[in-house]
Design a protein around this motif. Sequence first.
Motif, PDB file in Angstrom:
ATOM      1  N   VAL A  29      24.042 -20.108 -24.118  1.00  0.00           N
ATOM      2  CA  VAL A  29      25.532 -20.717 -25.045  1.00  0.00           C
ATOM      3  C   VAL A  29      25.080 -21.429 -25.478  1.00  0.00           C
ATOM      4  O   VAL A  29      23.775 -22.787 -25.792  1.00  0.00           O
ATOM      5  CB  VAL A  29      25.568 -21.670 -23.749  1.00  0.00           C
ATOM      6  N   SER A  30      26.091 -21.585 -27.058  1.00  0.00           N
ATOM      7  CA  SER A  30      25.388 -22.257 -28.436  1.00  0.00           C
ATOM      8  C   SER A  30      26.253 -23.628 -28.235  1.00  0.00           C
ATOM      9  O   SER A  30      27.402 -23.213 -28.644  1.00  0.00           O
ATOM     10  CB  SER A  30      25.734 -21.626 -29.367  1.00  0.00           C
ATOM     11  N   MET A  31      25.944 -24.530 -28.670  1.00  0.00           N
ATOM     12  CA  MET A  31      26.666 -25.500 -28.953  1.00  0.00           C
ATOM     13  C   MET A  31      27.126 -25.973 -30.413  1.00  0.00           C
ATOM     14  O   MET A  31      28.446 -26.039 -30.438  1.00  0.00           O
ATOM     15  CB  MET A  31      25.756 -26.997 -28.427  1.00  0.00           C
ATOM     16  N   ALA A  63      28.520 -31.464 -25.589  1.00  0.00           N
ATOM     17  CA  ALA A  63      28.028 -31.228 -24.253  1.00  0.00           C
ATOM     18  C   ALA A  63      29.229 -30.937 -23.025  1.00  0.00           C
ATOM     19  O   ALA A  63      28.900 -29.927 -22.439  1.00  0.00           O
ATOM     20  CB  ALA A  63      26.791 -32.393 -24.015  1.00  0.00           C
ATOM     21  N   GLU A  64      29.779 -31.937 -22.980  1.00  0.00           N
ATOM     22  CA  GLU A  64      31.516 -32.157 -22.134  1.00  0.00           C
ATOM     23  C   GLU A  64      31.858 -30.041 -21.862  1.00  0.00           C
ATOM     24  O   GLU A  64      31.452 -29.713 -21.469  1.00  0.00           O
ATOM     25  CB  GLU A  64      32.316 -32.729 -22.757  1.00  0.00           C
ATOM     26  N   ARG A  65      32.042 -29.835 -23.683  1.00  0.00           N
ATOM     27  CA  ARG A  65      32.639 -28.975 -23.687  1.00  0.00           C
ATOM     28  C   ARG A  65      31.540 -27.435 -23.047  1.00  0.00           C
ATOM     29  O   ARG A  65      31.487 -26.417 -22.510  1.00  0.00           O
ATOM     30  CB  ARG A  65      33.339 -28.441 -24.489  1.00  0.00           C
ATOM     31  N   THR A  66      30.296 -27.982 -23.159  1.00  0.00           N
ATOM     32  CA  THR A  66      28.989 -27.083 -23.085  1.00  0.00           C
ATOM     33  C   THR A  66      29.473 -26.968 -21.107  1.00  0.00           C
ATOM     34  O   THR A  66      29.362 -25.180 -20.667  1.00  0.00           O
ATOM     35  CB  THR A  66      28.215 -27.159 -23.587  1.00  0.00           C
ATOM     36  N   ILE A  67      29.270 -27.967 -20.732  1.00  0.00           N
ATOM     37  CA  ILE A  67      28.806 -27.629 -19.194  1.00  0.00           C
ATOM     38  C   ILE A  67      30.441 -26.726 -18.926  1.00  0.00           C
ATOM     39  O   ILE A  67      29.981 -25.957 -17.797  1.00  0.00           O
ATOM     40  CB  ILE A  67      28.501 -29.326 -18.708  1.00  0.00           C
ATOM     41  N   GLU A  68      31.290 -26.989 -19.400  1.00  0.00           N
ATOM     42  CA  GLU A  68      32.605 -26.895 -19.078  1.00  0.00           C
ATOM     43  C   GLU A  68      32.273 -24.961 -19.066  1.00  0.00           C
ATOM     44  O   GLU A  68      32.643 -24.242 -18.017  1.00  0.00           O
ATOM     45  CB  GLU A  68      33.665 -26.463 -19.846  1.00  0.00           C
ATOM     46  N   LYS A  69      32.019 -24.567 -19.694  1.00  0.00           N
ATOM     47  CA  LYS A  69      30.936 -22.980 -20.039  1.00  0.00           C
ATOM     48  C   LYS A  69      30.079 -22.941 -19.126  1.00  0.00           C
ATOM     49  O   LYS A  69      30.982 -21.917 -18.998  1.00  0.00           O
ATOM     50  CB  LYS A  69      31.291 -22.880 -22.223  1.00  0.00           C
ATOM     51  N   ILE A  70      29.182 -23.367 -19.086  1.00  0.00           N
ATOM     52  CA  ILE A  70      28.204 -23.088 -17.949  1.00  0.00           C
ATOM     53  C   ILE A  70      28.614 -22.800 -16.702  1.00  0.00           C
ATOM     54  O   ILE A  70      28.448 -22.237 -16.169  1.00  0.00           O
ATOM     55  CB  ILE A  70      27.211 -24.141 -18.136  1.00  0.00           C
TER      56      ILE A  70
END
Length: 179
Positions: A29-31, A63-70
Amino acid sequence: MRIMGVSGMPGSGKSFISDIACERGAIMVSMGDIIREEAKKRGEPSKETAKNLRKEFGNEIVAERTIEKIKKLLEEGVDSSIVVDGIRSHHEVKLFRKNFEDFIIVSVFANSKIRFERIKARNREDDTDDYAVFEERDENELGFGIGNVISLSDKLLINESDLDSYIKEIHEFMEEYDV
């Protein structure tokens, strides 16, 4: 399964870690992809979007958007390790560690002369062959707090020798940390 962040300055060799982890079955998952997607929507350069997002929504927004994706991947039943590429601030590290208790950071170091030569050779869209522009990009990265991320790393890999040695070191790290 392990969730691992990868950090380092541009041209340090971060993508090799992500690539090898993916070869071993991990999902990346790429920020940076999250920023590039938003930049496309906004019609502005990626580096401008990275700054603007943080001004508009706070230091943790990417980071918040990345965490949502994860979390969505995990809800869908993904049981592979997940590699987060492009962590740039201690705010992001804190948020990932808050959300994933076994989260680790691996950072890559290479000196600026080596990184500049690599960037010139790879010739990506946002790369440069102008050393002043390269230094400005480094300053932007340091301004986000990437130096703090490197200092908070669970593992630091030095990538200043030959490629085969570096790849061997990555594999050894992944064995040690069960990635």
